[in-house]
Design an enzyme around this catalytic site. Structure first.
Site, short mmCIF file in Angstrom:
data_model
loop_
_atom_site.label_atom_id
_atom_site.label_comp_id
_atom_site.label_asym_id
_atom_site.label_seq_id
_atom_site.Cartn_x
_atom_site.Cartn_y
_atom_site.Cartn_z
N LYS A 1 13.07 14.41 6.64
CA LYS A 1 12.89 13.39 5.60
C LYS A 1 13.41 13.99 4.30
CE LYS A 1 9.37 10.21 3.75
NZ LYS A 1 9.97 8.93 4.08
N1 PPE Z 1 12.34 5.40 8.40
C1 PPE Z 1 12.67 5.66 7.12
C2 PPE Z 1 14.10 5.77 6.74
C3 PPE Z 1 11.65 5.83 6.18
O1 PPE Z 1 11.97 6.11 4.92
C4 PPE Z 1 10.30 5.71 6.57
C5 PPE Z 1 9.20 5.88 5.58
C6 PPE Z 1 10.01 5.43 7.92
C7 PPE Z 1 11.07 5.30 8.80
C8 PPE Z 1 8.60 5.34 8.43
O2 PPE Z 1 8.01 6.63 8.52
P1 PPE Z 1 6.44 6.85 8.30
O3 PPE Z 1 6.15 6.56 6.87
O4 PPE Z 1 6.21 8.26 8.66
O5 PPE Z 1 5.75 5.90 9.21
N2 PPE Z 1 9.53 5.52 4.26
C9 PPE Z 1 8.74 6.02 3.17
C10 PPE Z 1 9.43 5.83 1.86
C11 PPE Z 1 9.23 4.58 1.14
C12 PPE Z 1 9.85 4.63 -0.24
O6 PPE Z 1 10.40 3.60 -0.64
O7 PPE Z 1 9.77 5.66 -0.92
C13 PPE Z 1 7.33 5.48 3.25
O8 PPE Z 1 7.08 4.47 3.90
O9 PPE Z 1 6.45 6.09 2.67
#
Ligand code: PPE
Length: 313
Positions: free
Chosen positions: A158
């Site tokens: 990430k």
């Molecule tokens: N894919 C991406 C590209 C992504 O950024 C997130 C979270 C996810 C999948 C889901 O992952 P998880 O949160 O572990 O379930 N995106 C984060 C960023 C949001 C933002 O705008 O900043 C979030 O949801 O916290």
């Protein structure tokens, strides 16, 4: 964004307004950061962090991929610092944003001689895709941008830099009147939203793209895989062709910020009944029941903010 009082930097709490970096910090020119997004929910027995250990582990994994895991803090110390941060800022529910970055010192691509700085901030963050999104669903599109490709920017990390790709996807979608964009991977298979993982339901079965299709290993994604299996709903990780989205009964996003958000149309094609479907609703009820404390925390997902942090690696 509403400021809170304190931010944690390299082991100490500083004022929100003092959490500044030099413009020539390595991260500014070269994108060298990894980060997390973690929700703290107000439960019936006080604020609790959702899947704290999994988020810390992913942050350390992301840092390791980029050779940035030589920071001075153990996972237990980071966990304790996050709980203390939420306590100090007096928040009942919030979003925690840990950031690991290459800081100030030398210029040049390599960066390994620059300090690795660790910050933890938190603030109140409401519904990511709007208040009605959770019940009504959102209108999204397939992006003309391809998701970061294998062996270019690693999707399992990430990293801040990955979000340049996410920005292209989301900005294009919003400019065209959609709430969010879905990216296809390098081979043309469904990957994920700009900031969410994606799930497809057809004939009572759920499919989500596997990790090899340039998706972030989402922690909400993992939660949904567990919840669905326990509810007796068949769920598999399988390559998803674009057109499966259009003929699905239900499609939904998952993410820390987006939680579990139904999708009601894709490229102006109505998905299923055009609103939240029954399987999406069932998963939402289970998910929100656990994080609000009205259903038992049977997976040990919640860490109460008011007690000592769990001992981690
Ligand atoms: N894919 C991406 C590209 C992504 O950024 C997130 C979270 C996810 C999948 C889901 O992952 P998880 O949160 O572990 O379930 N995106 C984060 C960023 C949001 C933002 O705008 O900043 C979030 O949801 O916290």
């Amino acid at each position: 964004m509403k400021a809170t009082e304190k931010i944690w930097r390299n082991g100490e709490f500083i004022a929100w307004d003092d959490a500044k970096i030099h413009v020539l910090s390595h991260v500014v020119s070269y994108g060298s950061s990894v980060f997390e997004g973690i929700r703290v929910y107000e439960t019936t027995s006080g604020p609790a962090v959702f899947r704290l250990r999994e988020h810390i582990r992913r942050m350390v994994d992301s840092a390791k991929i980029y050779r940035m895991d030589d920071f001075r803090f153990t996972q237990s110390e980071l966990a304790e610092a996050m709980l203390e941060l939420v306590r100090l800022n007096g928040l009942k529910s919030c979003y925690i944003r840990p950031i690991v970055m290459r800081g100030y010192g030398l210029m040049g691509v390599n960066g390994t001689k620059n300090p690795v700085d660790v910050y933890l901030a938190c603030w109140e963050w409401g519904r990511y895709l709007g208040e009605e999104a959770l019940a009504e669903g959102v209108d999204v599109c397939i992006s003309s941008w391809t998701r970061i490709a294998p062996n270019t920017l690693p999707a399992l990390a990430k990293a801040g830099a990955n979000y340049m790709n996410s920005q292209l996807i989301n900005m294009e979608a919003v400019a065209n009147g959609y709430s969010e964009g879905i990216a296809l991977d390098k081979s043309g298979y469904v990957s994920e939203g700009a900031g969410e993982n994606i799930f497809v339901v057809r004939d009572g079965k759920i499919v989500t793209p596997p990790l090899g299709t340039s998706v972030l290993p989402g922690i909400t994604r993992d939660a949904v895989l567990l919840l669905a299996a326990d509810l007796g709903i068949p769920i598999v990780e399988q390559v998803v062709p674009r057109e499966l989205l259009y003929i699905a009964d239900e499609v939904f996003f998952t993410g820390t910020a987006a939680e579990i958000s139904p999708i009601r149309s894709i490229d102006r094609i109505k998905i299923g009944s055009g609103r939240r479907g029954p399987i999406t609703e069932k998963l939402q009820n289970e998910f929100f029941g656990i994080v609000n404390g009205t259903k038992p925390d049977r997976y040990g997902w919640l860490t109460p903010v008011g007690v000592a942090a769990p001992v981690l690696k």
